[in-house]
Design a protein around this motif. Structure first.
Motif, PDB file in Angstrom:
ATOM      1  N   LEU A 140       5.560   9.583   3.604  1.00  0.00           N
ATOM      2  CA  LEU A 140       4.742  10.340   2.743  1.00  0.00           C
ATOM      3  C   LEU A 140       5.747  11.497   1.749  1.00  0.00           C
ATOM      4  CD1 LEU A 140       2.033  11.089   5.056  1.00  0.00           C
ATOM      5  CD2 LEU A 140       1.692   9.932   2.663  1.00  0.00           C
ATOM      6  N   ILE A 141       6.842  11.992   2.491  1.00  0.00           N
ATOM      7  CA  ILE A 141       7.492  12.824   2.100  1.00  0.00           C
ATOM      8  C   ILE A 141       8.486  12.344   0.893  1.00  0.00           C
ATOM      9  CG2 ILE A 141       9.566  14.555   2.414  1.00  0.00           C
ATOM     10  CD1 ILE A 141       8.345  14.687   5.426  1.00  0.00           C
ATOM     11  N   TRP A 144       0.949  -1.203  -0.026  1.00  0.00           N
ATOM     12  CA  TRP A 144      -0.025  -0.097  -0.156  1.00  0.00           C
ATOM     13  C   TRP A 144       0.920   1.301  -0.036  1.00  0.00           C
ATOM     14  CZ3 TRP A 144      -5.351   0.978   2.021  1.00  0.00           C
ATOM     15  CH2 TRP A 144      -6.144  -0.097   1.568  1.00  0.00           C
ATOM     16  N   THR A 145       0.271   2.049  -0.653  1.00  0.00           N
ATOM     17  CA  THR A 145       1.296   3.611  -0.430  1.00  0.00           C
ATOM     18  C   THR A 145       0.792   4.306   0.630  1.00  0.00           C
ATOM     19  OG1 THR A 145      -0.723   4.921  -1.576  1.00  0.00           O
ATOM     20  CG2 THR A 145       1.204   3.940  -3.175  1.00  0.00           C
ATOM     21  N   PRO A 146       1.968   4.961   1.179  1.00  0.00           N
ATOM     22  CA  PRO A 146       1.483   5.532   2.539  1.00  0.00           C
ATOM     23  C   PRO A 146       0.536   6.637   2.428  1.00  0.00           C
ATOM     24  CG  PRO A 146       3.982   5.896   1.842  1.00  0.00           C
ATOM     25  CD  PRO A 146       3.108   5.172   0.867  1.00  0.00           C
ATOM     26  N   PRO A 154       0.351  13.835  -2.752  1.00  0.00           N
ATOM     27  CA  PRO A 154      -0.227  15.103  -3.174  1.00  0.00           C
ATOM     28  C   PRO A 154      -0.180  15.927  -1.803  1.00  0.00           C
ATOM     29  CG  PRO A 154      -1.766  13.218  -3.536  1.00  0.00           C
ATOM     30  CD  PRO A 154      -0.491  12.708  -2.711  1.00  0.00           C
ATOM     31  N   ARG A 155       0.137  17.496  -2.434  1.00  0.00           N
ATOM     32  CA  ARG A 155      -0.109  18.499  -1.149  1.00  0.00           C
ATOM     33  C   ARG A 155      -1.302  19.453  -1.493  1.00  0.00           C
ATOM     34  NH1 ARG A 155       3.187  16.841   2.135  1.00  0.00           N
ATOM     35  NH2 ARG A 155       1.822  17.834   3.468  1.00  0.00           N
ATOM     36  N   MET A 156      -1.808  19.616  -0.588  1.00  0.00           N
ATOM     37  CA  MET A 156      -3.204  20.574  -0.822  1.00  0.00           C
ATOM     38  C   MET A 156      -2.865  21.906  -0.679  1.00  0.00           C
ATOM     39  SD  MET A 156      -5.836  18.544  -1.418  1.00  0.00           S
ATOM     40  CE  MET A 156      -7.115  19.904  -0.923  1.00  0.00           C
ATOM     41  N   GLY A 157      -1.668  22.095   0.394  1.00  0.00           N
ATOM     42  CA  GLY A 157      -1.467  23.672   0.520  1.00  0.00           C
ATOM     43  C   GLY A 157      -0.645  23.809   1.624  1.00  0.00           C
ATOM     44  N   LYS A 158      -0.394  24.949   2.496  1.00  0.00           N
ATOM     45  CA  LYS A 158       0.309  24.925   3.690  1.00  0.00           C
ATOM     46  C   LYS A 158      -0.243  25.733   4.631  1.00  0.00           C
ATOM     47  CE  LYS A 158       5.294  25.878   4.880  1.00  0.00           C
ATOM     48  NZ  LYS A 158       6.452  26.365   4.293  1.00  0.00           N
ATOM     49  N   MET A 159      -0.365  25.257   5.796  1.00  0.00           N
ATOM     50  CA  MET A 159      -1.017  26.300   6.820  1.00  0.00           C
ATOM     51  C   MET A 159      -0.082  26.361   8.167  1.00  0.00           C
ATOM     52  SD  MET A 159      -3.958  24.690   9.501  1.00  0.00           S
ATOM     53  CE  MET A 159      -5.388  25.718   9.690  1.00  0.00           C
ATOM     54  N   VAL A 160      -0.069  27.629   8.675  1.00  0.00           N
ATOM     55  CA  VAL A 160       0.523  27.969   9.817  1.00  0.00           C
ATOM     56  C   VAL A 160      -0.503  28.013  10.884  1.00  0.00           C
ATOM     57  CG1 VAL A 160       1.437  30.045  11.164  1.00  0.00           C
ATOM     58  CG2 VAL A 160       2.629  29.355   8.748  1.00  0.00           C
TER      59      VAL A 160
END
Lengths: 234, 215
Positions: free
Chosen positions: A94-95, A45-47, A100-106
């Motif tokens: 995952l890295i 399975w993929t992570p 897939p990356r959805m975006g970045k959050m602080v």
């Protein structure tokens, strides 16, 4: 699980193992979750699939039952702790695999407030949904938020507060963003027990998120809208 | 004259109004003992008290509707109604509801603030935000309000997830009671926090009720 018979996780076929993982997550069984993650990895399975189809799906059920008053904070914390165990294994993979990356959050709890349970849940669920999350921790001044926005260039700023006395600080941060001419560069999401939708609107946030599951859905929809706007303007 | 029910009744059920007097106080059950003490000491027989279950403290989202319903229930029976709640985690909704219903309420964020004196408490909050507060009532009802709802009876390992960022437990003592102080110390030990006892008496609660009684 209420069955007395011991379940051998490695003997379960994939679909049953995923359902079992949802049960184990619900019951806060960290070791079982870690074992199941390893089993699925060993089966190829993929992570990303393990994360979304088992952990996030299971945690979403936990979130819904919390919202509906079926589960309470201790059970959610145990479930989150179990998910954290699985995430710990999956995160580096995952890295590596370029999920897939959805975006970045602080994200961070506001100044004068040390409460971080809800914020941590949001951070974890956002990571699960494919967002890169920089967690500033607790007791964050406006300067600290702005410095993180400057250095990280996230799509989203998330602020959390548990106290009636500290929630107005969110407005201080947003007002400073307006004064600096950067407010519209970010999606601002706020949350915390004493907040409500009216408050979110009144302070100029983009949205109030009542729980972690809502935060993820709201973030996804705002990021999609932002990307669409950029495409239209571009 | 209302008589004081047990702490567990105040936690789960509250206190019914006696139906006597022209002023009704609608309060949190956690304040019943203190309010009745102040009322009795001053001979405010024109003041009646009803309390909502104190455990609403753990469910602030339910407080505003509960207060609304209680005001509606008693409105016709009293000349004045006063709500003895702070904001109590309602995020301003209780104040808005009280404004809308034309009744007054205690100023300040919660009972910890008005026992200490709201102005001083808010000033101190800048440097004391890592304190966990307990009042006399909450010391007596520690298991019902803290230990069990947080699941620490079943999962003591969760303690640090809840309390890692707290540094001390401040026992705001309304009364001088060595046994209660010992109990508060035990609460601090159970949470793994340093202990501080701070005698507050009734603080703004007494002075505000005096204004209401004399209005």
């Amino acid at each position: 699980m209420s069955d007395d018979e011991e379940i051998i996780l490695a003997d379960l076929p994939d679909d049953e193992l995923v359902l079992q993982m949802m049960d184990d997550l619900y019951d806060g069984l960290k070791e079982e979750i870690e074992e199941s993650v390893q089993i699925l990895l060993s089966r190829g399975w993929t992570p990303y699939d393990i994360l979304t189809k088992a952990l996030v799906a299971g945690m979403t059920i936990v979130g819904h039952d919390f919202r509906d008053g079926i589960l309470f904070v201790p059970e959610v914390l145990l479930a989150a702790n179990a998910m954290k165990g699985g995430m710990f294994i999956l995160k580096p993979l995952l890295i590596e695999t370029g999920a897939p990356r959805m975006g970045k959050m602080v994200i961070g709890t506001v100044k004068g407030d040390i409460h971080d349970i809800g914020k941590n849940l949001v951070g974890m669920m956002m990571e699960g949904a494919g967002f890169e999350v920089l967690d500033l921790g607790i007791n964050n001044s406006v300067e600290k938020y702005l410095a993180a926005l400057e250095s990280e260039k996230p799509d989203i700023l998330g602020m959390s507060a548990l106290l009636t006395t500290t929630m107005p600080y969110m407005k201080v941060v947003i007002d400073t963003m307006i004064a600096n001419g950067i407010r519209d560069d970010y999606i601002v999401l706020v949350g915390g027990a004493p907040l409500n939708e009216e408050f979110g609107k009144a302070i100029g946030a983009d949205a109030y998120c009542r729980d972690a599951a809502v935060a993820v859905e709201t973030a996804k929809s705002f990021v999609a809208r932002k990307h669409n706007q950029m495409a239209a303007n571009g | 004259m209302s008589t004081l029910p047990s702490d567990s009744t105040l936690t789960d059920t509250g206190l019914a109004a006696s139906g006597q007097g022209r002023i009704l106080l609608i309060a949190c059950g956690a304040l019943a003992r203190e309010i009745l003490t102040v009322k009795q000491a001053n001979g405010w027989d024109h003041m009646d008290l009803t309390c909502l279950p104190a455990i609403l403290h753990n469910h602030p989202e339910k407080i505003t509707d509960a207060v609304r319903a209680t005001v509606a229930k008693h409105r016709a029976g009293y000349a004045t109604i006063f709500v003895v709640y702070g904001d109590c985690g309602t995020g301003g909704q209780l104040q808005s509801a009280c404004d809308e219903m034309g009744v007054e309420m205690m100023p300040g964020p919660h009972c910890y603030a008005f026992f200490e004196g709201t102005a001083g408490f808010i000033d101190r909050a800048e440097t004391e935000f890592s304190a966990f507060y307990l009042t006399d009532f909450l010391v007596r009802q520690f298991d019902a309000f803290v230990w069990r709802p947080l699941g620490l009876d079943r999962h003591p390992d969760l303690r640090d997830m809840y309390f890692a960022h707290y540094t001390k437990l401040v026992y705001q003592a309304q009364t001088d009671d060595p046994a209660l102080t010992d109990l508060a110390k035990t609460c601090a030990q159970r949470l793994g926090l340093a202990f501080e006892r701070r005698f507050t008496g009734y603080g703004d609660l007494g002075t505000t009720l005096e204004k209401v009684a004399k209005a």
